[in-house]
Design an enzyme around this catalytic site. Structure first.
Site, short mmCIF file in Angstrom:
data_model
loop_
_atom_site.label_atom_id
_atom_site.label_comp_id
_atom_site.label_asym_id
_atom_site.label_seq_id
_atom_site.Cartn_x
_atom_site.Cartn_y
_atom_site.Cartn_z
N TYR A 1 -4.21 38.01 62.96
CA TYR A 1 -3.75 39.40 62.98
C TYR A 1 -4.91 40.32 62.62
O TYR A 1 -5.82 39.96 61.88
CB TYR A 1 -2.54 39.63 62.07
CG TYR A 1 -2.76 39.42 60.58
CD1 TYR A 1 -3.21 40.46 59.77
CD2 TYR A 1 -2.49 38.19 59.98
CE1 TYR A 1 -3.38 40.29 58.41
CE2 TYR A 1 -2.67 37.99 58.62
CZ TYR A 1 -3.11 39.05 57.84
OH TYR A 1 -3.29 38.87 56.49
N ASN B 1 -9.34 39.79 46.98
CA ASN B 1 -9.14 38.66 47.87
C ASN B 1 -8.04 38.95 48.90
O ASN B 1 -7.53 38.05 49.55
CB ASN B 1 -8.80 37.39 47.09
CG ASN B 1 -7.46 37.48 46.38
OD1 ASN B 1 -6.76 38.47 46.48
ND2 ASN B 1 -7.11 36.44 45.65
N GLY B 2 -7.68 40.23 49.04
CA GLY B 2 -6.70 40.61 50.03
C GLY B 2 -5.30 40.80 49.51
O GLY B 2 -4.37 41.06 50.30
N HIS C 1 2.67 46.21 48.83
CA HIS C 1 2.81 47.22 49.88
C HIS C 1 4.17 47.11 50.56
O HIS C 1 4.91 46.14 50.38
CB HIS C 1 1.69 47.08 50.92
CG HIS C 1 1.69 45.80 51.70
ND1 HIS C 1 2.55 45.56 52.75
CD2 HIS C 1 0.91 44.69 51.58
CE1 HIS C 1 2.31 44.37 53.25
NE2 HIS C 1 1.32 43.81 52.55
N CYS D 1 0.32 38.86 49.91
CA CYS D 1 0.71 40.14 49.32
C CYS D 1 2.15 40.08 48.80
O CYS D 1 2.93 39.21 49.17
CB CYS D 1 0.60 41.26 50.35
SG CYS D 1 -1.10 41.57 50.89
N ASN E 1 5.37 41.85 49.35
CA ASN E 1 6.01 42.72 50.33
C ASN E 1 7.26 43.35 49.75
O ASN E 1 8.13 42.65 49.22
CB ASN E 1 6.40 41.93 51.58
CG ASN E 1 5.22 41.53 52.44
OD1 ASN E 1 5.41 40.86 53.45
ND2 ASN E 1 4.00 41.90 52.05
#
Length: 391
Positions: free
Chosen positions: A301, A315-316, A320, A338, A340
C-alpha cells in the site's frame, strides 16, 4: 671585698627576676606584650593575589571560571583584555576581594590581566598575568527536543541530540541541569553516543514548570572536541492525559487527570505477523496531523490517506481514524501496527492530545525497544535507566 659585693648584686637581680615571674601584675604585662606581638605579626602577613586560570595556562576552558582573588587586601582595579585590546565584561564582589568575568571567552584566544590591588598595610601591587584558551579539534552542538514556553504531556522526556558522538559523557553530563517547580526525582541516561535523555522516575506532576540548562560551551566532549554553545529552555507540564491501548480487549481508554474521558473500540496490529504487531509498552506522543499519508511497500500500500493521525513512534505506529477497519474495531486486530479508531472517535482524541502524552500499549507480544527509534524511555525500568547514566 669588691668581688663579693658584685656577686651579691647579681644574686639580688636574679631573685628579682624570679619574684617578678611569679607576680600577678607582671603576668598581665607579659600577656599584653604577647598579644601586641601577635597583632604586629598579623599586620605583617603579606597580601596575595591569584588569577584563574593560572598565569601561563595554554588550554583554559573559555567557559571559566575566570577570576582574580586577593587575600589580606582589596582590588582597586581589574581588566582582562583579549589580543585586540577588548575588555572582557566582569564585576567585583561586594567585599572587593574578587572579580569574576561575566561573559564567556573565545576559543583559541589570548588574554591578559592588568590592574591594581592594595594590601591591608596600604601597599599597592600590580595585577599581571596571561593565559590562552583551548583550541578545539572540532566543536559539537547539542539540540533539545522541547521548545521554549511550550506545554507537554506527563511522559515527556528531555532529550539532547549531539551533532557528533560524545566520548567524554561524564564531562558533558556534569554540565546538564534540570530545575523543576515541583520536587521531581529523575536522571540522565545515554541512549546512544549522540543522545542523552532525562526522564522522571514516574510521570511528571501536572503543572510542573521545567528549566533545562545545558551549559555545554567550553566543555570537553572527548577526543579533542568541545561544546559549541549553551542550550536552555523553559517549558510546562500540562494536564495528565493517559491512554491505555489494550490489544486483547480491543479498547482504547483515555483518562484525564484521573477521570475516564473516552472508551473507544479499536483495532491493533495483526498478531499473527510480527511485522504488523503493535509494540507493547509506554509510547510517547511525538506529533499529530489532521491527515497522514501511509506507505508500506512490503504490504502493498502507498499514500493511503488517514485522518487525525497521532504519531507515537518512528516505526510507523500511529493512533488514527480508519473507516475501513470499523468492522474490526472492538473485535479483532487487523491493522499494520497502528491503533485504528472510528474517524469521529479519532477526532475526539486528536483534539485533546499533545506531545508528551503517554499511550500505554498492553497485551502485545513484541516489546517497545531501541529498535523503534523513538521515545522508548519508559520501556526501561528505573534500575535499567540509572545504569545508563555516565555520572
Amino acid at each position: 671585698m669588691g668581688i663579693r659585693k658584685r656577686w651579691a648584686a647579681a644574686v639580688v637581680l636574679t631573685v628579682g627576676v624570679l619574684v617578678a615571674g611569679c607576680g600577678g601584675g607582671s603576668e598581665s604585662a607579659t600577656t599584653a606584650a604577647t598579644e601586641q606581638q601577635a597583632k604586629n605579626v598579623a599586620v605583617q602577613v603579606p597580601m596575595a593575589v591569584s588569577t584563574t586560570p593560572a598565569n601561563g595556562t595554554e588550554d583554559a576552558s573559555p567557559a571559566g571560571p575566570v577570576k582574580v582573588s586577593v587575600t589580606e587586601g582589596k582590588l582597586v582595579s581589574v581588566a582582562l583584555t583579549n589580543a585586540d585590546g577588548k575588555q572582557v565584561a566582569g564585576a567585583p564582589a561586594a567585599d572587593g576581594t574578587s572579580w569574576v568575568a561575566s561573559e564567556p571567552l573565545g576559543y583559541g584566544k589570548s588574554y591578559t590581566w592588568t590592574g591594581t590591588a592594595v594590601g591591608n598595610d596600604g601597599k599597592e601591587a600590580p595585577i599581571t598575568g596571561a593565559f590562552t584558551t583551548v583550541t578545539p579539534a572540532r566543536q559539537i552542538s547539542g539540540s533539545l527536543n522541547v521548545g521554549d514556553d511550550q506545554t507537554y504531556g506527563v511522559a515527556m522526556p528531555v532529550a539532547i541530540e549531539f551533532s557528533a558522538p560524545v566520548t567524554d559523557k561524564a564531562s558533558v553530563q556534569k554540565a546538564l541541569k534540570i530545575e523543576t517547580s515541583v520536587p521531581t526525582e529523575g536522571a540522565w541516561a545515554w541512549l546512544s553516543d549522540t543522545e542523552v535523555h532525562w526522564r522522571p522516575k514516574a510521570y511528571w506532576t501536572p503543572g510542573t514548570t521545567v528549566d533545562v540548562h545545558a551549559n555545554l560551551y567550553g566543555v570537553p566532549h572527548g577526543d579533542g572536541a568541545y561544546g559549541s554553545q549553551d542550550v536552555t529552555v523553559h517549558f510546562t507540564i500540562g494536564r495528565a492525559l493517559i491512554a491505555t491501548a489494550d490489544t486483547q480487549t480491543h479498547r482504547f481508554v483515555v483518562t484525564k487527570d484521573g477521570q475516564q474521558l473516552f472508551d473507544f473500540p479499536s483495532s491493533y496490529g495483526l498478531e499473527s505477523d510480527p511485522g504488523r504487531v503493535t509494540h507493547n509498552g509506554i509510547h510517547v506522543v511525538i506529533s499529530k496531523s489532521p491527515e497522514v499519508s501511509m506507505t508500506n511497500l512490503k504490504y502493498d500500500y502507498k499514500d493511503v490517506k488517514v485522518p487525525w493521525g497521532v504519531q507515537i513512534s518512528y516505526n510507523g505506529e500511529y493512533v488514527h481514524g480508519y473507516e475501513g477497519s470499523r468492522y474490526a474495531q472492538g473485535n479483532e486486530n487487523v491493522s499494520h501496527g497502528c491503533a485504528n479508531l472510528a474517524p469521529e472517535n479519532a477526532k475526539l482524541y486528536y483534539d485533546e492530545v499533545i506531545p508528551g502524552d503517554p499511550v500505554n500499549v498492553t497485551g502485545s507480544s513484541i516489546p517497545l525497544s531501541e529498535a523503534d527509534r523513538t521515545y522508548y524511555d519508559w520501556a526501561l525500568d528505573w534500575s535499567a535507566w540509572l545504569a545508563k547514566s555516565a555520572a
